[in-house]
Write an enzyme that holds these catalytic residues in place. Structure first.
Site, PDB file in Angstrom:
ATOM      1  N   HIS A  68       7.146  -5.194  -5.023  1.00 51.69           N
ATOM      2  CA  HIS A  68       6.642  -6.454  -5.091  1.00 51.69           C
ATOM      3  C   HIS A  68       7.392  -7.628  -4.752  1.00 51.69           C
ATOM      4  CE1 HIS A  68       2.871  -5.054  -8.123  1.00 51.69           C
ATOM      5  NE2 HIS A  68       2.791  -4.736  -6.493  1.00 51.69           N
ATOM      6  N   THR A 101      -4.016  -5.374  -6.215  1.00 55.46           N
ATOM      7  CA  THR A 101      -4.194  -6.323  -6.957  1.00 55.46           C
ATOM      8  C   THR A 101      -3.754  -7.686  -6.209  1.00 55.46           C
ATOM      9  OG1 THR A 101      -3.439  -4.805  -8.965  1.00 55.46           O
ATOM     10  CG2 THR A 101      -3.565  -7.202  -9.401  1.00 55.46           C
ATOM     11  N   GLU A 205      -5.478   8.988 -17.407  1.00 53.86           N
ATOM     12  CA  GLU A 205      -4.153   9.136 -16.798  1.00 53.86           C
ATOM     13  C   GLU A 205      -3.098   9.398 -17.639  1.00 53.86           C
ATOM     14  OE1 GLU A 205      -1.664   6.418 -13.243  1.00 53.86           O
ATOM     15  OE2 GLU A 205      -3.151   5.439 -14.482  1.00 53.86           O
ATOM     16  N   ASP A 288       0.056   6.974  -3.583  1.00 52.64           N
ATOM     17  CA  ASP A 288       1.010   6.011  -3.224  1.00 52.64           C
ATOM     18  C   ASP A 288       1.737   6.708  -2.422  1.00 52.64           C
ATOM     19  OD1 ASP A 288       0.692   3.642  -5.147  1.00 52.64           O
ATOM     20  OD2 ASP A 288       0.748   5.156  -6.491  1.00 52.64           O
TER      21      ASP A 288
END
EC number: 3.5.4.-
Length: 348
Positions: A68, A101, A205, A288
């Protein structure tokens, strides 16, 4: 990438339904981002989990924090999204649902609205450039940010559902599963469902989330992400399994991600086997691909070699995934046609 998949798995037309944008950034693209931002002092070891390595789920989320920092402007997002789409296409993926997101970064002037618009622009440019892949987008709600932000994100997703010409098709619920409780997000998810957004929810998860899973299955979601701890052998319950089976909710299976993130002890112990043997809808996904150094061809090859699937069974697994997409009916029909055309030359 760790290992090259055999030609059959590369040529196999594939559908990718669980791919987080920032986690899918390849080694090469990371290189460019790291060079562009030397002041961050970020090294490759911080952005990918190499072959044979394991990380706790918590450490995996630390990796995303680093990524990020590298992807914080419109320019970055456009480059990253385009390269991710091109890489999936190069791996034989014919239909992709990306999820991310929306973030705002005050320093670069990035807003959540512009974040989504930039991803949509990347999808548009790839289409214009003739990249052979149909791409849709799921707006993600990060569970860490609480109910208020979730509601705002749903509102954004709703706007784009109406204005993106069919590109935004649904909502994803993700983020650190150990933070927050699904009950606080129920109203936002219900609102999303009511306005026509499809729901792909990360469920079970991590262990000991029976209550939350029970609650979210009542919505019900249109697809389940991971579903690692649903069945009783791993601490889930028969009632959860019954709910999932009765509603025939497809499960997004991420083999490498679960093994490298240590929520599953080994490939042969993966819950794919449990659901696949029951004849339940399952779709293989990467989760991912950048962080876990994999691609969808590799995931198919892993499933085949671990669980003894024939090429015919692999083909069926891939083709059935078309039915689990959030694409409109005409697109599904077009994909079925593509699979039918390719079958003779690939499945010999």
């Amino acid at each position: 990438m760790d290992t090259e998949a055999d030609l059959f798995y590369r040529q196999l037309p594939k559908v990718e339904l669980h791919a987080h944008l920032n986690g899918s950034v390849s080694f090469e693209t990371m290189e460019k981002l790291i060079k562009r931002k030397p002041h961050l002092n970020i090294e490759h070891s911080m952005t990918a989990i190499r072959r044979g390595q394991r990380r706790t789920l918590d450490e995996c989320f630390q990796v995303f924090k680093v990524i990020h920092q590298l992807v914080d402007s419109e320019e970055d997002i456009l480059m990253v999204a385009k390269s991710v789409i091109q890489e999936f296409a190069a791996d034989g993926v014919k239909y992709l649902e990306l999820r991310s997101t929306p973030r705002e970064v005050t320093e670069t002037g990035l807003s959540k609205q512009r974040y989504i618009e930039t991803v949509l622009e990347a999808i548009r440019q790839c289409k214009q450039e003739g990249v052979d892949i149909d791409v849709r987008f799921l707006v993600a709600v990060d569970r860490r940010h609480g109910p208020e932000v979730a509601m705002q994100t749903v509102k954004l997703a709703e706007d784009f559902l109406l204005s993106s010409d069919g590109t935004v098709v649904g909502l994803d619920l993700s983020g650190d599963p150990t933070v927050g409780h699904g009950k606080d997000l129920l109203a936002a998810l219900q609102k999303a469902k009511n306005c026509g957004l499809k729901l792909a929810l990360h469920l079970s998860e991590v262990p000991s989330q029976i209550d939350e899973t029970e609650l979210l299955l009542n919505l019900p979601p249109d697809r389940i992400g991971h579903g690692t701890f649903l069945h009783p052998d791993v601490g889930g319950s028969d009632s959860l399994v019954d709910k999932v089976c009765k509603q025939n909710i497809p499960i997004e299976i991420c083999l490498t991600s679960n093994v490298k993130g240590q929520t599953v002890p080994s490939y042969d112990k993966h819950h794919f086997k449990y659901w696949y043997n029951r004849g339940h809808p399952c779709v293989l996904c990467t989760d991912d691909k950048g962080v876990f150094c994999t691609d969808l061809s590799q995931e198919y090859q892993l499933a085949a070699s671990t669980f003894g699937l024939t090429k015919e069974a692999v083909w069926i697994l891939s083709q059935q995934a078309i039915g689990y997409t959030f694409a409109p009916e005409p697109i599904k029909q077009r994909l079925e046609k593509t699979w039918a055309e390719l079958k003779q030359q690939i499945l010999q």
